[in-house]
Design a protein around this motif. Structure first.
Motif, PDB file in Angstrom:
ATOM      1  N   GLU A  36       0.723  -1.327   0.221  1.00  0.00           N
ATOM      2  CA  GLU A  36       0.020  -0.114  -0.046  1.00  0.00           C
ATOM      3  C   GLU A  36       0.755   1.199   0.126  1.00  0.00           C
ATOM      4  OE1 GLU A  36      -3.286   0.091  -0.438  1.00  0.00           O
ATOM      5  OE2 GLU A  36      -3.202  -2.269  -0.536  1.00  0.00           O
ATOM      6  N   GLU A  37       2.094   1.298   0.640  1.00  0.00           N
ATOM      7  CA  GLU A  37       2.735   2.395   0.861  1.00  0.00           C
ATOM      8  C   GLU A  37       3.393   2.665  -0.782  1.00  0.00           C
ATOM      9  OE1 GLU A  37       2.205   0.589   4.408  1.00  0.00           O
ATOM     10  OE2 GLU A  37       3.088  -0.373   2.865  1.00  0.00           O
ATOM     11  N   LEU A  38       3.201   1.707  -1.666  1.00  0.00           N
ATOM     12  CA  LEU A  38       4.128   2.073  -2.839  1.00  0.00           C
ATOM     13  C   LEU A  38       3.003   2.181  -3.822  1.00  0.00           C
ATOM     14  CD1 LEU A  38       7.152  -0.514  -2.503  1.00  0.00           C
ATOM     15  CD2 LEU A  38       6.902   1.883  -1.978  1.00  0.00           C
ATOM     16  N   ASN A  39       1.748   2.237  -3.543  1.00  0.00           N
ATOM     17  CA  ASN A  39       0.601   2.554  -4.589  1.00  0.00           C
ATOM     18  C   ASN A  39       1.078   3.859  -5.316  1.00  0.00           C
ATOM     19  OD1 ASN A  39      -0.825   0.225  -4.264  1.00  0.00           O
ATOM     20  ND2 ASN A  39      -2.467   1.176  -3.122  1.00  0.00           N
ATOM     21  N   ASN A  40       0.290   3.839  -6.586  1.00  0.00           N
ATOM     22  CA  ASN A  40       0.633   5.068  -7.650  1.00  0.00           C
ATOM     23  C   ASN A  40       1.908   5.460  -7.946  1.00  0.00           C
ATOM     24  OD1 ASN A  40      -2.302   4.981  -7.593  1.00  0.00           O
ATOM     25  ND2 ASN A  40      -2.450   5.895  -5.791  1.00  0.00           N
TER      26      ASN A  40
END
Length: 186
Positions: A114-118
């Protein structure tokens, strides 16, 4: 990467076969533009393409495809697979134009980071267990500690000579004393 699939050479450096995309062939690549190729510890060959992720079984000569599914959070975040990386714990990481995921072999699916989304992830290195550097398309260099989900971003700052030369980072290599960062020029 290439845009005509992958040629496989034998030990005599002769072409043995090719892996390419074909709309009418189920046992073909998900796309012809191949960004990365990687062998895992099980002997599977993973190929990243603009059309999805491919796992080739060299013994059976069979390709399994993995795609983004908007209704499945355990699928890839995108079909545009930019990078493949295996860390020190033999975990396969997949970098896409919409973040990074880890492959879970027992369930044959993925867990999103999640911390690396987008982030568009071009490249990745591990400098110590669960400590990673990621090259991104426009967000500079990202330092990521997985054990505590800590992220530090390093970006180009026009008035600082010690900052990155650009925010488009296409590659990272680590040697004994340095982190080599390949920045793209505008």
């Amino acid at each position: 990467g290439g845009d005509k699939g992958v040629d496989v050479l034998n030990s005599n450096r002769q072409k043995e076969f090719s892996l390419v995309h074909s709309d009418n062939e189920i046992n073909s690549l998900a796309g012809n533009r191949v960004f990365a190729v990687l062998e895992d510890n099980e002997g599977y060959i993973w190929l990243s393409t603009e059309g999805g992720l491919n796992r080739f079984d060299p013994k059976k000569k069979v390709i399994k495809h993995y795609y983004h599914d908007v209704n499945n959070k355990s699928s890839l975040p995108s079909n545009n697979i930019m990078n493949l990386f295996i860390d020190s714990s033999d975990t396969l990481w997949i970098g896409t134009d919409r973040g990074s995921v880890q492959y879970l072999p027992k369930s044959d699916d993925f867990v999103r980071i999640e911390e690396l989304n987008n982030y568009e992830i071009y490249n990745m290195v591990e400098t110590s267990p669960q400590t990673y550097w990621l090259a991104t398309a426009e967000q500079g260099l990202i330092y990521f500690e997985k054990k505590n989900n800590r992220i530090v971003k390093y970006k180009h700052k026009p008035n600082e000579t010690n900052s990155l030369s650009n925010n488009k980072i296409t590659g990272i290599i680590q040697d004994n004393n340095h982190l080599w960062v390949l920045a793209w020029s505008n």
